[in-house]
Scaffold this motif. Structure first.
Motif, PDB file in Angstrom:
ATOM      1  N   ASP A 129       0.830  -1.201   0.000  1.00 14.11           N
ATOM      2  CA  ASP A 129       0.000   0.000   0.000  1.00 14.11           C
ATOM      3  C   ASP A 129       0.863   1.251   0.000  1.00 14.11           C
ATOM      4  OD1 ASP A 129      -2.269  -1.550  -0.011  1.00 14.11           O
ATOM      5  OD2 ASP A 129      -2.624  -1.384   2.161  1.00 14.11           O
ATOM      6  N   GLN A 130       1.933   1.213   0.784  1.00 11.77           N
ATOM      7  CA  GLN A 130       2.838   2.350   0.842  1.00 11.77           C
ATOM      8  C   GLN A 130       3.517   2.564  -0.513  1.00 11.77           C
ATOM      9  OE1 GLN A 130       6.056   1.849   3.599  1.00 11.77           O
ATOM     10  NE2 GLN A 130       6.314   4.048   3.903  1.00 11.77           N
ATOM     11  N   ALA A 131       3.917   1.478  -1.166  1.00  7.18           N
ATOM     12  CA  ALA A 131       4.554   1.584  -2.478  1.00  7.18           C
ATOM     13  C   ALA A 131       3.572   2.123  -3.514  1.00  7.18           C
ATOM     14  CB  ALA A 131       5.111   0.228  -2.912  1.00  7.18           C
ATOM     15  N   ARG A 132       2.320   1.664  -3.452  1.00  7.30           N
ATOM     16  CA  ARG A 132       1.305   2.145  -4.387  1.00  7.30           C
ATOM     17  C   ARG A 132       1.038   3.633  -4.192  1.00  7.30           C
ATOM     18  NH1 ARG A 132      -2.583  -1.872  -2.867  1.00  7.30           N
ATOM     19  NH2 ARG A 132      -1.558  -3.761  -3.459  1.00  7.30           N
ATOM     20  N   SER A 133       0.968   4.053  -2.934  1.00  8.17           N
ATOM     21  CA  SER A 133       0.678   5.456  -2.660  1.00  8.17           C
ATOM     22  C   SER A 133       1.852   6.338  -3.072  1.00  8.17           C
ATOM     23  CB  SER A 133       0.341   5.678  -1.194  1.00  8.17           C
ATOM     24  OG  SER A 133       1.460   5.384  -0.388  1.00  8.17           O
ATOM     25  N   SER A 134       3.078   5.854  -2.911  1.00  4.96           N
ATOM     26  CA  SER A 134       4.232   6.658  -3.332  1.00  4.96           C
ATOM     27  C   SER A 134       4.351   6.688  -4.857  1.00  4.96           C
ATOM     28  CB  SER A 134       5.511   6.131  -2.696  1.00  4.96           C
ATOM     29  OG  SER A 134       5.827   4.849  -3.215  1.00  4.96           O
ATOM     30  N   ASP A 135       3.942   5.628  -5.556  1.00  9.22           N
ATOM     31  CA  ASP A 135       3.956   5.622  -7.016  1.00  9.22           C
ATOM     32  C   ASP A 135       2.891   6.547  -7.576  1.00  9.22           C
ATOM     33  OD1 ASP A 135       6.048   3.863  -7.082  1.00  9.22           O
ATOM     34  OD2 ASP A 135       4.806   2.095  -7.490  1.00  9.22           O
ATOM     35  N   GLY A 136       1.753   6.629  -6.910  1.00 10.79           N
ATOM     36  CA  GLY A 136       0.657   7.475  -7.366  1.00 10.79           C
ATOM     37  C   GLY A 136       0.910   8.955  -7.152  1.00 10.79           C
ATOM     38  N   SER A 137       1.783   9.304  -6.226  1.00 11.70           N
ATOM     39  CA  SER A 137       2.042  10.715  -5.934  1.00 11.70           C
ATOM     40  C   SER A 137       3.084  11.316  -6.847  1.00 11.70           C
ATOM     41  CB  SER A 137       2.472  10.863  -4.458  1.00 11.70           C
ATOM     42  OG  SER A 137       3.700  10.184  -4.259  1.00 11.70           O
ATOM     43  N   ARG A 138       3.716  10.526  -7.663  1.00 11.79           N
ATOM     44  CA  ARG A 138       4.770  11.034  -8.576  1.00 11.79           C
ATOM     45  C   ARG A 138       4.185  11.752  -9.739  1.00 11.79           C
ATOM     46  NH1 ARG A 138       9.207   6.187  -8.750  1.00 11.79           N
ATOM     47  NH2 ARG A 138       9.604   6.187  -6.575  1.00 11.79           N
TER      48      ARG A 138
END
Length: 107
Positions: free
Chosen positions: A98-107
């Motif tokens: 979830d953390q990886a998905r949220s950091s990928d989406g914020s780029r």
């Protein structure tokens, strides 16, 4: 009680009548591929089980103290402990994903 030559002959005749002599090589080839894939998947599952068991007993989660299984041989308690560790590990992996998905989406 094994199969005799007459029974084997009848089985071969039934297969020839069902599939025909032209389709038999293709059918046997696809059956061989399927068995090879199944065998590889079963070996992979066994390897995953061994790796998971090794990882569960040697690698502690954050802040977790790993205790060796009870020497008394209480299988039920040991299985419950393994299930608890697996659930904790799965929760940690879900949080990381979830953390990886949220950091990928914020780029």
């Amino acid at each position: 009680m094994g199969l005799g030559p007459l029974e084997i002959g009848l089985i071969i005749l039934a297969i020839l009548l069902l599939f025909g002599y032209k389709k038999l090589p293709d059918a046997s080839r696809s059956l061989g591929r399927s068995l090879r894939i199944f065998k590889g998947e079963m070996k992979g599952m066994k390897d995953d089980d061994v790796r998971a068991k090794d990882a569960a007993t040697t690698t502690p989660l954050r802040g977790e103290i790993v205790t060796p299984p009870a020497a008394s041989g209480d299988l039920d308690a040991q299985l419950q402990e393994e299930a608890r560790i697996a659930e904790l590990r799965a929760a940690e992996l879900r949080a990381r994903a979830d953390q990886a998905r949220s950091s990928d989406g914020s780029r």
